[in-house]
Design an enzyme around this catalytic site. Structure first.
Site, PDB file in Angstrom:
ATOM      1  N   LYS A  13     -51.032  18.629 -23.462  1.00 41.30           N
ATOM      2  CA  LYS A  13     -50.214  18.149 -24.408  1.00 41.30           C
ATOM      3  C   LYS A  13     -50.626  16.768 -24.682  1.00 41.30           C
ATOM      4  O   LYS A  13     -50.788  16.190 -25.823  1.00 41.30           O
ATOM      5  CB  LYS A  13     -48.795  18.164 -24.304  1.00 41.30           C
ATOM      6  CG  LYS A  13     -48.348  19.791 -24.141  1.00 41.30           C
ATOM      7  CD  LYS A  13     -46.808  19.700 -24.187  1.00 41.30           C
ATOM      8  CE  LYS A  13     -45.879  18.838 -23.038  1.00 41.30           C
ATOM      9  NZ  LYS A  13     -46.149  19.770 -21.716  1.00 41.30           N
ATOM     10  N   ARG A  88     -37.322  20.839 -25.204  1.00 39.44           N
ATOM     11  CA  ARG A  88     -37.509  21.495 -23.921  1.00 39.44           C
ATOM     12  C   ARG A  88     -36.542  22.260 -23.652  1.00 39.44           C
ATOM     13  O   ARG A  88     -36.615  23.164 -22.831  1.00 39.44           O
ATOM     14  CB  ARG A  88     -37.920  20.611 -23.064  1.00 39.44           C
ATOM     15  CG  ARG A  88     -39.083  19.979 -22.159  1.00 39.44           C
ATOM     16  CD  ARG A  88     -38.940  19.046 -21.471  1.00 39.44           C
ATOM     17  NE  ARG A  88     -39.903  18.888 -20.403  1.00 39.44           N
ATOM     18  CZ  ARG A  88     -40.842  18.070 -20.302  1.00 39.44           C
ATOM     19  NH1 ARG A  88     -40.916  16.999 -21.339  1.00 39.44           N
ATOM     20  NH2 ARG A  88     -41.858  17.809 -19.283  1.00 39.44           N
ATOM     21  N   ARG A 127     -54.488  13.920 -11.426  1.00 36.85           N
ATOM     22  CA  ARG A 127     -54.421  13.219 -12.738  1.00 36.85           C
ATOM     23  C   ARG A 127     -54.128  11.727 -12.281  1.00 36.85           C
ATOM     24  O   ARG A 127     -53.074  11.553 -11.439  1.00 36.85           O
ATOM     25  CB  ARG A 127     -53.594  13.569 -13.999  1.00 36.85           C
ATOM     26  CG  ARG A 127     -52.198  13.671 -13.700  1.00 36.85           C
ATOM     27  CD  ARG A 127     -51.764  14.626 -14.951  1.00 36.85           C
ATOM     28  NE  ARG A 127     -50.286  14.687 -15.189  1.00 36.85           N
ATOM     29  CZ  ARG A 127     -49.758  15.237 -16.015  1.00 36.85           C
ATOM     30  NH1 ARG A 127     -49.781  15.684 -16.810  1.00 36.85           N
ATOM     31  NH2 ARG A 127     -48.282  15.058 -15.804  1.00 36.85           N
ATOM     32  N   ARG A 161     -48.699   9.179 -11.419  1.00 39.17           N
ATOM     33  CA  ARG A 161     -47.008   9.266 -11.807  1.00 39.17           C
ATOM     34  C   ARG A 161     -46.502   9.871 -10.477  1.00 39.17           C
ATOM     35  O   ARG A 161     -46.967  10.558  -9.801  1.00 39.17           O
ATOM     36  CB  ARG A 161     -46.934  10.338 -12.877  1.00 39.17           C
ATOM     37  CG  ARG A 161     -47.220   9.880 -14.389  1.00 39.17           C
ATOM     38  CD  ARG A 161     -47.257  10.984 -15.282  1.00 39.17           C
ATOM     39  NE  ARG A 161     -46.070  11.857 -15.094  1.00 39.17           N
ATOM     40  CZ  ARG A 161     -45.741  12.872 -16.058  1.00 39.17           C
ATOM     41  NH1 ARG A 161     -46.534  12.840 -17.186  1.00 39.17           N
ATOM     42  NH2 ARG A 161     -44.840  13.634 -15.872  1.00 39.17           N
ATOM     43  N   ARG A 172     -41.197  21.644 -11.970  1.00 40.60           N
ATOM     44  CA  ARG A 172     -41.273  21.534 -13.336  1.00 40.60           C
ATOM     45  C   ARG A 172     -41.634  22.699 -13.889  1.00 40.60           C
ATOM     46  O   ARG A 172     -41.200  22.866 -14.894  1.00 40.60           O
ATOM     47  CB  ARG A 172     -42.154  20.239 -13.590  1.00 40.60           C
ATOM     48  CG  ARG A 172     -41.575  18.993 -13.379  1.00 40.60           C
ATOM     49  CD  ARG A 172     -42.605  18.001 -12.780  1.00 40.60           C
ATOM     50  NE  ARG A 172     -43.464  17.452 -14.203  1.00 40.60           N
ATOM     51  CZ  ARG A 172     -44.628  16.680 -13.835  1.00 40.60           C
ATOM     52  NH1 ARG A 172     -45.016  16.453 -12.837  1.00 40.60           N
ATOM     53  NH2 ARG A 172     -45.245  16.394 -14.968  1.00 40.60           N
TER      54      ARG A 172
END
Ligand code: AMP
Length: 219
Positions: A13, A88, A127, A161, A172
C-alpha cells in the site's frame, strides 16, 4: 479523486500510495507515517501510541479519526487524496463517511491489494528504508543497486521499523483479518471496491492501479 488503498500490512500500500501521489497529484495520507512521526516527536499522541504499535495492535479509533479529520480539512487535500492504512475498523470507516459527508464529498475508489499471509511475513521482515530520504527497499525483493548505498540519494544509513519483526507481523495480520477485512463488504456494497492481485511486480501493480484511478466512475 479520493482513493483508499486497502490491504494487509506489507501488501505494498505504502509503495503504491507514494506512486499515486507522484503520478496523480493526490495527497498521501498514511496514518502509520503520522503515528510514527508523533512517536519520533515524543508528542502526547506518540507516547500513547508507541507501546500499542510495537505490539502490533491498533491505536484507538478516536486517536486516528482525530488525526485524519485534521488532515483531510487541509488545503493539500482539496485536489484529492489517497488514504493508506485508514480506515482499519468499521467505526473508522463510518467516521470517515460522516467527515466526508460534512465536506460534501465521498470516496471514489477502494483498491484492495490481495496478498497471502506467508508472502506478507517474508516481505515485511525484509523491508528497510534509507534514513536520509525515506526510499523503501527489501532484502529479497528490492535490494539497493549498490550494496549499502541508497539508489535515490546515495545515503549509507538505513532504518528498519521496530514493528517489522515476525511476531509483531503475525499479530498485525491477525488484527487485519479480525478488524479490517470486515470493511470489504461495506465498500463492496457502495460499489467502489476493486480487488487486485498484489503478488505481481511493483510495476505491474502500478499499471493496474493507474488504470483504476484513471477510470470514469460509472455507478
Ligand atoms: P502501518 O504503517 O499502516 O502498518 O501502521 C503501523 C501501526 O500504526 C499499526 O500496526 C497500528 O498500530 C498503527 N495504525 C496505523 N494506522 C492505524 C489505524 N487506521 N487504526 C489503528 N491503528 C493504526
Amino acid at each position: 479523486m479520493r482513493l483508499i488503498l486497502f490491504g494487509p500490512p506489507g501488501c505494498g500500500k505504502g509503495t503504491q500510495a507514494e506512486l499515486v501521489q507522484a503520478r496523480h497529484g493526490l495527497a498521501h495520507l498514511s496514518t502509520g507515517d503520522m503515528l510514527r512521526a508523533a512517536v519520533a516527536a515524543g508528542s502526547e499522541i506518540g507516547q500513547r501510541a508507541k507501546a500499542i504499535m510495537d505490539a502490533g495492535d491498533l491505536v484507538p479509533d478516536a486517536v486516528v479519526i482525530g488525526i485524519i479529520a485534521e488532515r483531510i480539512a487541509q488545503p493539500e487535500c482539496a485536489a484529492g487524496f489517497v488514504l493508506d492504512g485508514f480506515p482499519r475498523t468499521v467505526a473508522q470507516a463510518e467516521a470517515l463517511d460522516r467527515l466526508l459527508d460534512e465536506l460534501g464529498i465521498g470516496i471514489d475508489r477502494v483498491i484492495e491489494m490481495q496478498v497471502d499471509d506467508d508472502s506478507l511475513v517474508a516481505r515485511i521482515t525484509g523491508r528497510f528504508a534509507c534514513a536520509r530520504c525515506g526510499a523503501g527497499y527489501n532484502d529479497s525483493f528490492k535490494p539497493t543497486r549498490a550494496p549499502g548505498r541508497c539508489d535515490n540519494c546515495g545515503g549509507a544509513e538505513f532504518v528498519r521499523r521496530q514493528d517489522d519483526t515476525e511476531e509483531t507481523v503475525r499479530a498485525r495480520l491477525a488484527n487485519y483479518h479480525r478488524q479490517t477485512a470486515p470493511l470489504l463488504p461495506y465498500y463492496r456494497a457502495k460499489g467502489v471496491l476493486h480487488g487486485i492481485d498484489g503478488m505481481a511486480s511493483i510495476d505491474e501493480v502500478t499499471e493496474v492501479v493507474d488504470g483504476i484511478v484513471g477510470q470514469r466512475r460509472d455507478h
